[in-house]
Design an enzyme around this catalytic site. Structure first.
Site, mmCIF file in Angstrom:
data_model
loop_
_atom_site.group_PDB
_atom_site.id
_atom_site.type_symbol
_atom_site.label_atom_id
_atom_site.label_comp_id
_atom_site.label_asym_id
_atom_site.label_seq_id
_atom_site.Cartn_x
_atom_site.Cartn_y
_atom_site.Cartn_z
ATOM 1 C CG HIS A 12 77.811 -5.956 109.585
ATOM 2 N ND1 HIS A 12 77.634 -4.597 109.469
ATOM 3 C CD2 HIS A 12 76.595 -6.517 109.362
ATOM 4 C CE1 HIS A 12 76.364 -4.346 109.176
ATOM 5 N NE2 HIS A 12 75.715 -5.490 109.118
ATOM 6 C CG ASP A 14 73.426 -7.384 111.421
ATOM 7 O OD1 ASP A 14 73.235 -6.277 110.894
ATOM 8 O OD2 ASP A 14 73.863 -8.368 110.811
ATOM 9 C CG ASP A 124 74.023 -5.420 105.260
ATOM 10 O OD1 ASP A 124 74.032 -5.682 104.036
ATOM 11 O OD2 ASP A 124 73.503 -6.169 106.096
ATOM 12 C CG HIS A 335 71.025 -2.590 108.166
ATOM 13 N ND1 HIS A 335 71.966 -2.267 109.115
ATOM 14 C CD2 HIS A 335 71.302 -3.859 107.798
ATOM 15 C CE1 HIS A 335 72.772 -3.296 109.301
ATOM 16 N NE2 HIS A 335 72.394 -4.280 108.515
#
Length: 854
Positions: A12, A14, A124, A335
């Site tokens: 994941h 970010d 997410d 997000h």
């Protein structure tokens, strides 16, 4: 049959969060090398999923371009899984076009490398938009994966289900009930692995509807787990009744698709029972969210239709520039970035990207307006004013424009030499060097005057009208005066000493009282969530003393309401109920002749910490449901969530206050007054009878994450990192409007009109930036097409891969609508701009795209 456990290696990513994008890029170089090495040399390591976003590839290749062919081969061989998104988008406060372009450019990036993961993978995002199944189906995606937002009260307690939008679109969904990171850093020690996974397996087994369950093997910025095959072997010893193997999300869905009898969930998924959805993140760093709102609207409502008009007249459509703008925006739409639950350093990077995107948009808008106007025949006058209407119907309203000239006096005439009356409402001296530095280079220092004028005329649908500026003998005076009556054909507005207003709706004989009252309370929350202190000390602006100035300014009236409001300076003062700080407030209210919009700008100088400021709009009706918009549609939500009665007993992850997002409008069902926003994106319906609309202007907080909040018990979200900039100790402006409407008027169309102002361009004989003339003429007046049906325009743009325009519309009426234009429709296309069977019938809350000729 033994349970089949799919272990899917992934990371994941970010792009930024409490760390900067530049920091994560450096880690990415290391991680990608390890991933490629493993995939290239270990045939038993089947696939690796690159978090569903191509921006990861883009970032990597800007630093390591020499590895592009290595990546291509792995992607084409189906080993490295990419797409379908450009970034992991927020779903709640970014517009429909932003989400569509995120997938569009993600797919475009994937085409360059090979295949694209055909799953709507958003592991997410903080809640799921009810329109997502429709948007995914528009890209021929019929699978979805996410974590946050569901509970059994929505229709199932299973982890596999169908998820359906209002128009009937649906996706088969694999829920991540424990998140995307349960397989992070899995230990190889028997006891440690068993202790950890004994917590997970009962949850996975209970929720599964088939013999196939999922363990994602990855985490935030986590490098590839090199010993994962040893972990798989250990799993077989711990759980001999299950078969564990390395797999992919695609393999999992192939198994899930072998059955069809799943439960179906409908619409928006915003429950915070089992996982936090942060149902008040919509106002975190509202200054940044305001930037996003205004830039999104300018890009889709002004730039793209204007570029389309120019394209039909013979000018180039700069796809590359527009794509670069969208990608700059979409880096901010991830997000965490759009949630604004980041460090101060990252928030500054987000602001910088928005500033770059905004500057590109403004300059490209000016360029297209200039190119169209410059190409007109100048035999009547070189000085011109062109007014552009970028909606699909003719508009007659007050036009505000600027004319810069050295003429002592001037008049406006149209192409038929009819004089157009106007009023001058402002003028200022402009140095000639600003207009064109060559003027002063040759010693001409005579100043220019920039006039702001008002006039009223009809502007053609999706087109423009040009006026000629001719010297006149009659000198016009500035039309501005004090006035005592603040009214037009629609409203009569009266003012109270405390700065609130009463609005009398003349058409419906209805009075709205004490509008614009401010309410301020504590905010002991963080970048994720609003949370008050216990026994909060609420302060309202009932007793302030406001200074009120009212002027008649040409064809509009303007009122300025200003005052200081005393508030506690921080949480300690709030707890002591001491008002030892203050904010300065200035409301600017605008009422144009013939307009049903009451324009409002709220200028706030914030000087205090740890608080939430809301503006109250009493709507004089007992509410049961709110009405607002979401992507390509309208949504109704209860004004009170019944889970509020049980959330503590049921141990919800967060308190389910009825705090919700909107994109452009909100009202109470049954009311005839609505708020339209070009900034604010959070509301709540409050009051004894749920009769008042509360719009959150901003929240001031000092931490990225905090623990043990009143609204969110337990661990901190994110990390407890100080973010002093999030206290917003600065001046902010929030722009919105109030409008009265009838049952047969579509709020979505009214909002679109307010957010798509008429724009103008003043051509004069001087310009600092020279351009050569084109070899054709543009007409003085032009209309590309006119729409005859009751549908909301989403945008008009050039098709990505053919010489056609894409017209995208949606329907918020409960009756089916058909698209009717005064020009032929070429074809129906999906959101990925691929041809599909022609169908111009549009269902409730459905979006459709059509091709029209250049």
């Amino acid at each position: 049959m033994a349970k089949q456990v799919h272990i899917v290696p992934h990371m994941h990513w970010d792009r930024e969060w409490y760390f900067s994008a530049e920091e994560s890029k450096i880690l990415l170089i290391n991680n990608m090398e390890e991933i490629m090495e493993r995939l290239e040399h270990d045939p038993d390591y089947p696939t690796y999923t690159l978090d569903g976003q191509t921006s990861v590839l883009e970032d990597y290749l800007t630093m390591m371009p020499q590895n592009k062919e290595r990546l291509k081969k792995l992607i084409q061989d189906g080993r490295l899984i990419i797409g379908p998104w450009y970034t992991q988008t927020d779903e709640m406060v970014v517009g429909g076009e932003s989400i569509v372009r995120n997938l569009l450019y993600g797919h475009k990036d994937c085409q360059e490398f090979g295949s694209c993961m055909n799953i709507g993978y958003l592991p997410d995002s903080f809640g799921q938009s009810g329109q997502m199944p429709m948007i995914l189906n528009g890209f021929d995606i019929h699978r979805s994966m996410f974590w946050r937002g569901t509970s059994e009260r929505m229709g199932t307690d299973k982890t596999e289900f169908y998820w359906q939008s209002d128009d009937g679109s649906r996706v088969l969904t694999q829920l991540l009930p424990l998140g995307y990171a349960i397989g992070k850093y899995l230990p190889t020690d028997f006891d440690e692995l068993k202790k950890r996974c004994d917590k997970y397996m009962p949850v996975l087994d209970k929720g599964a509807t088939t013999d196939h369950i999922l363990i994602p093997n990855g985490h935030d910025q986590m490098p590839l787990q090199k010993n994962i095959t040893d972990v798989v072997e250990q799993f077989h010893h711990i759980y001999p009744d299950k078969h564990f193997f390395l797999s992919s999300y695609d393999n999992l869905f192939k198994e899930l698709e072998k059955k069809d009898n799943y439960d179906t969930l409908h619409g928006e998924l915003l429950d915070g029972k089992y996982m936090r959805v942060h149902r008040s993140i919509f106002s975190s760093r509202s200054d940044i969210k305001t930037m996003n709102t205004m830039i999104e609207n300018k890009l889709t409502n002004i730039l793209e239709p204007l570029a389309s008009l120019a394209y039909t007249l013979g000018f180039d459509y700069y796809h590359g520039v527009i794509e670069s703008i969208w990608k700059e925006m979409m880096k901010n739409h991830a997000h965490d970035s759009m949630g604004c639950c980041c460090s101060d350093k990252v928030h500054q990077e987000i602001v910088n990207r928005f500033m770059i995107a905004n500057e590109k948009i403004d300059r490209l808008i000016d360029f297209y307006k200039r190119k169209i106007t410059d190409a007109m025949d100048c035999h009547i006058s070189l000085d011109k004013l062109t007014v552009f209407n970028l909606l699909t119907y003719q508009r007659k309203e007050v036009i505000e424009a600027q004319i810069t000239t050295r003429m002592k006096s001037f008049k406006l005439v149209d192409k038929d030499k009819q004089i157009i009356p106007f009023e001058i409402v402002h003028q200022e001296i402009i140095d000639p060097g600003i207009i064109d530095r060559q003027i002063v280079h040759y010693g001409n220092y005579d100043p220019f005057v920039r006039y702001t004028i008002h006039f009223k005329d009809s502007i053609p649908a999706m087109g423009y009208k040009t006026y000629f500026i001719l010297e006149d003998e009659i000198q016009k005076e500035i039309s501005m005066q004090d006035c005592s009556l603040f009214e037009n054909e629609f409203y009569k507005i009266s003012f109270h000493d405390n700065g609130t207003i009463d609005i009398y709706d003349k058409k419906r004989d209805c009075l709205y009282q004490e509008v614009l009252l401010l309410e301020d309370g504590s905010d002991d929350g963080d970048g994720y969530d609003y949370s008050p202190i216990k026994d909060d000390y609420i302060i309202r602006s009932h007793h302030v003393k406001a200074n009120i100035e009212i002027q008649q300014n040409g064809m509009k009236k303007v009122a300025q309401i200003s005052y200081d409001m005393s508030l506690p300076k921080d949480l300690n003062s709030r707890k002591e109920k001491v008002c030892d700080g203050q904010i300065h407030v200035c409301f600017e209210i605008e009422l144009k002749d013939g307009s049903s919009y009451i324009g409002i700008k709220a200028h706030i100088q914030n000087n205090v910490k740890d608080h939430r400021l809301r503006v109250m709009i009493p709507l004089q009706i007992q509410g049961k449901m709110s009405i607002s918009d979401f992507q390509f549609g309208m949504i109704k939500r209860p004004v009170y969530d019944l889970a509020m009665d049980v959330w503590e007993k049921e141990r919800w992850s967060e308190r389910p206050d009825s705090i919700y997002p909107m994109l452009s409008y909100v009202t109470i069902e049954g009311s005839h007054m609505a708020a339209i926003t070009n900034s604010i994106r959070e509301y709540e319906i409050v009051g004894k009878n749920y009769e008042t609309l509360a719009l959150t202007l901003y929240r001031s907080v000092g931490y990225l994450g905090k623990e043990d909040l009143v609204r969110r018990p337990g661990r901190p979200s994110g990390i407890k990192l100080p973010t002093p900039d999030s206290q917003l100790l600065t001046e902010m402006t929030f722009e919105f409007a109030l409008t009265s409407y009838s049952n047969d008027e579509d709020l979505s169309i009214l909002a679109k009109e307010y957010l798509t102002p008429l724009v103008s361009y003043n051509k004069m004989p001087y310009n600092a930036m020279k351009l050569n003339d084109v070899d054709f003429f543009t007409p003085y007046e032009y209309s590309l097409f006119e729409q005859e049906s009751h549908l909301t325009l989403s945008t008009l743009k050039k098709a990505e891969n053919e010489d056609r325009l894409v017209l995208r519309v949606f329907n918020t009426c409960e009756e089916n609508q058909s698209l009717k234009l005064n020009i032929p429709l070429e074809n129906t296309i999906n959101l990925n701009e691929e041809h599909i069977t022609f169908d111009n019938i549009i269902l409730y809350n459905q979006v459709k795209s059509f091709l029209i000729k250049k």
